[in-house]
Design an enzyme around this catalytic site. Structure first.
Site: not given
Ligand code: PLP
Length: 434
Positions: A162, A243, A270
């Site tokens: 994700y 990520d 985040k």
């Molecule tokens: C939350 C999240 C995102 C997306 O971030 P947003 O600020 O909600 O767009 C991307 N990658 C990971 C691993 C996440 O947990």
């Protein structure tokens, strides 16, 4: 010995739990009806939805939430990892106030973005960084940077990965995904993924993954897997992106710093914005400097709120004064201890339940056996997850329905005791199913 149970019994117990949840929340139900008239399903953020309707919070303070019907919960969701500071931390609140005092929408560059960029680059070992408004945007820009840098088109995310609203690979590719050409990697499967990379090296620009699958179930990558990715990407001219939107909180320098692998780019998000909208991508200067606007043919990177003073100032105070490297280590130690404690309790009761994860990001799975991929985690019975969710809500504990927990800095002893005791009662009550 596994007792013989009527499979319909679980459905019946779940219906009873749902009926109890609804009966105790008349105001929430009414507000859900009102919301449905103006938002599809009464919802504007899919992850927060849960059948028959989610809780609706009226007030959040410290590590506690109060819903519109007056029920109080200990907050284990921690805003899906963005809420590391707890609600209304005084230092963050002061930073927000000083930002509003200074001016919010300057339409110009200012000092705070430099100060914050210095803090972020030094903490997470990035040569350059750029800010965005969300983790999704950060990943979109990082992927674009990698594709332009290599001149190749395809991306390799992992099955179950994700990376944001338009980069969703959790149950196969989502129809709202950005239309990238994808070669799907297999998380923690060293040889299968190595072959996919080498077979597709001509068209693969980039491999992107979380060093621990977060939303996918808090499943850490093996060092062997990360080492293979680094080796193959280095050899074949493929950009490696970690990520770290979630995982950067698991080690003072981000989770990458705990491994032997240095990715070309990292993406952040985040909690780093201090609870304000935030995202960032950064890493090797060579790749990032494609965005240097003074260069001919520079890549554009827009975003009205990229350098907004609220995020720049709250974020800076957050990572330099509150979530310091020392606070980070201590929080993750508390998380490891909680995980060990819950797993010991499950073993003692011979319950087919387990907590996976690293440090302060954990997921409760109602399933036995090794969990090394999102596919393994998906073998759990969704009805059991829902039964746990309603049981905990009823006892004043708020966890994501999928079992996800992101510990904030202010959760500790008393709340951990309550969680363990509540899960022990769950096992006693639903013994036959776990
Ligand atoms: C939350 C999240 C995102 C997306 O971030 P947003 O600020 O909600 O767009 C991307 N990658 C990971 C691993 C996440 O947990």
């Amino acid at each position: 010995m596994i007792p013989v149970i009527d499979p319909a019994e679980l459905d019946r117990l779940l219906s009873a739990a749902v009926a109890n949840f609804v009966a105790r929340r008349p105001k929430t139900a009414a507000m859900h009806e009102r919301a449905k008239a103006v938002m599809p399903g009464g919802n504007t953020r899919t992850v927060l939805f849960s059948q028959p309707f989610p809780i609706r919070v009226a007030k959040a303070e410290g590590c506690r939430l109060t819903d519109v019907d007056g029920h109080e919960y200990v907050d284990y969701v921690g805003e899906y990892s963005a809420g590391i500071y707890g609600h209304s931390h005084p230092k963050i609140t002061a930073a927000v106030q000083s930002a509003t005092g200074q001016g919010l929408n300057m339409g110009a560059q200012h000092e705070q973005e430099v100060t914050f960029a210095e803090a972020v680059t030094s903490r997470f070992a990035l040569e350059r960084v750029r800010f965005t408004n969300s983790g999704t945007e950060a990943n979109m820009m990082a992927l674009a940077a990698a594709r332009n840098f290599t001149g190749k088109p395809a991306i390799m995310p992992m099955e179950g990965g994700y990376h944001g609203g338009t980069l969703y690979f959790t149950h196969g590719a989502s129809p709202v995904n950005a239309p990238f050409e994808c070669v799907m990697g297999k998380y923690n499967d060293v040889e299968a993924t190595r072959k996919l990379i080498t077979d597709n090296a001509q068209r693969l620009a980039v491999v992107i993954l979380e060093p621990m699958l977060g939303g996918g179930g808090c499943i850490p990558a093996s060092m062997e897997f990360l080492g293979m990715l680094s080796e193959e990407c280095g050899k074949l001219g493929i950009v490696l992106i970690f990520d770290e939107v979630m995982t950067s909180r698991l080690h003072p320098g981000g989770l990458a710093a705990k491994t032997d692998v240095t990715p070309d780019l990292k993406t952040l998000g985040k909690y780093i914005g201090g609870g304000m909208s935030f995202g960032a991508f950064g890493g090797r200067a060579e790749i990032m400097d494609q965005f240097d606007p003074s260069r001919p043919k520079a890549l554009p990177h827009a975003g009205t709120f990229n350098n907004n003073t609220l995020t720049m100032m709250a974020g800076y105070v957050g990572i330099t004064e509150v979530f310091t490297p020392e606070a980070c280590v201590a929080l993750n130690e508390r998380g490891e201890a909680l995980k060990a404690r819950l797993n010991t309790m499950f073993m003692k009761h011979q319950a087919r339940m387990q907590v996976t994860g690293v440090g302060s990001l954990l997921t409760l799975h109602p399933i036995g056996g090794n969990i090394r991929s999102a596919e393994d985690a998906a073998k759990a019975d969704g009805r059991l997850k829902r039964l746990i969710y309603f049981h905990l809500l009823d006892e004043g504990i708020y966890l994501a329905e999928r079992g996800f927990m992101a510990l904030s800095l202010i959760l500790a002893g008393q709340e951990f005791d309550a969680l363990e005791a509540s899960l022990a009662r769950f096992i006693a009550k639903y013994r036959a199913f776990v």
